[in-house]
Design a protein around this motif. Structure first.
Motif: not given
Length: 262
Positions: A166-170, A185-192, A209-213
Motif C-alpha cells: 500500500i505504501a508502494e515500498d517494493k 512457483y509459476r502462477m497466474t492471477v488477475f492481470s494488470r 496495488f495490483n495482484m501481479p505486483d
C-alpha cells in the motif's frame, strides 16, 4: 462413496481501500465460488466452507451477471441457488476452528475469487497454518482470479507485507517476503490490464496495488494470458486461474490434481 473433503477458504471482507481515499464495495465472485465447488461436488468431493469470522461470504453484486456464465441464464441461476441455498454453503466455520480440529482430513484447499481476499484472507494467521500444512503434505491448493493473493498469508509478516504494498515500498515488501514457500512457483492471477479495466469501468477508483505486483514482490513467477480468456497454471501442488472466465478450466485441473494425489 465420497472421494474426500475440500477446504474452501472464503472471505468476510465487503470494503476495499481505494487509492486517494474512500472504499470500494467488494465480495466473493459468484461464478468463481460456485462453479468450481459445484464441479467438485459433482466429481465426488464434499467441502467445508470456512472464513475468518465464521460468517458466510458476501456475494459481489457485480458478479451476479450473465457475462460470467457465457450468457446462459440457467447456469447463472443454478450457481446463484447453490451460493445462496446449498446447506454446506450455509454451514460456515471459522478458519481457527478448522485448524484446531486438524487439517489431515482435507484432500485439498480452494480459495475463491473476488476482491475480498485482498483485504482479510491474504493476512490471516490461520490461513498461514493452512497453507503450510497443504504445502508440506503436497496437497493440491487451488485459487482463482484474486484468490491467488491469499497464498501471501503464508508469510510471517503478511500484514506488514500488505502495508508495504500500500505504501508502494517494493524494497521493503521484497525484504519482508524472504523465505516465502511459493518463491519461484509459476502462477497466474488477475492481470494488470484486467485490473485497469475494472478500475476504470466498474469501480471508478484505483486500487493501492495490483495482484501481479504483489505476488512478484514475494517471488512468484507470474504468467498471464489475454484479458478475460480462460488461463490456468499448474506448478507442483499449486493450481491458479487468471480470471472469471477460468472457472471451468480451474475446476477441471484442480479435480485432476486431487484425483492424481489420491
Amino acid at each position: 462413496m465420497k472421494k474426500g473433503t475440500i477446504l474452501v477458504v472464503g472471505s468476510n471482507a465487503t470494503l476495499l481501500e481505494a487509492k486517494g481515499g474512500g472504499t470500494i464495495l467488494i465480495g466473493q465472485f459468484l461464478n468463481e465460488t460456485a462453479v468450481p465447488i459445484m464441479a467438485l461436488v459433482e466429481a465426488g468431493y464434499d467441502f467445508v466452507l470456512a472464513t475468518p469470522t465464521g460468517e458466510k461470504p458476501h456475494m459481489d453484486k457485480d458478479s451476479d451477471a450473465l457475462i460470467y456464465f457465457g450468457g446462459d441464464d440457467e447456469a447463472r441461476q443454478r450457481a446463484r441457488n447453490f451460493f445462496v441455498n446449498d446447506p454446506a454453503m450455509n454451514k460456515v466455520r471459522t478458519l481457527r476452528s478448522v485448524v484446531d480440529d486438524g487439517l489431515d482430513r482435507y484432500a485439498g484447499v480452494f480459495f475463491p475469487g473476488g476482491h475480498a481476499p485482498v483485504v482479510d484472507v491474504m493476512q490471516d494467521p490461520s490461513v498461514r497454518e493452512i497453507l503450510r500444512h497443504f504445502h508440506a503434505h503436497k496437497k493440491p491448493t487451488a485459487a482463482i482470479c484474486h484468490g491467488p493473493v491469499s497464498i501471501l498469508a503464508e508469510l510471517n509478516t503478511a500484514p506488514e507485507f500488505r502495508a508495504a504494498l500500500i505504501a508502494e515500498d517494493k524494497a521493503k515488501a521484497a525484504e519482508l517476503a524472504k523465505g516465502w514457500q511459493y518463491e519461484g512457483y509459476r502462477m497466474t492471477v488477475f492481470s494488470r490490464s484486467e485490473e485497469e479495466y475494472a478500475e476504470d469501468n466498474v469501480f471508478h477508483a484505483k486500487l493501492h496495488f495490483n495482484m501481479p505486483d504483489a505476488l512478484e514482490a514475494a517471488g512468484g513467477k507470474i504468467i498471464t494470458a489475454d484479458n478475460f480468456t480462460s488461463h490456468v497454471v499448474v506448478d507442483r501442488e499449486l493450481v491458479t486461474g487468471q480470471n472469471p472466465m477460468s472457472d471451468h478450466e480451474l475446476a477441471e485441473k484442480f479435480i485432476a490434481a486431487l484425483d492424481g494425489a489420491a
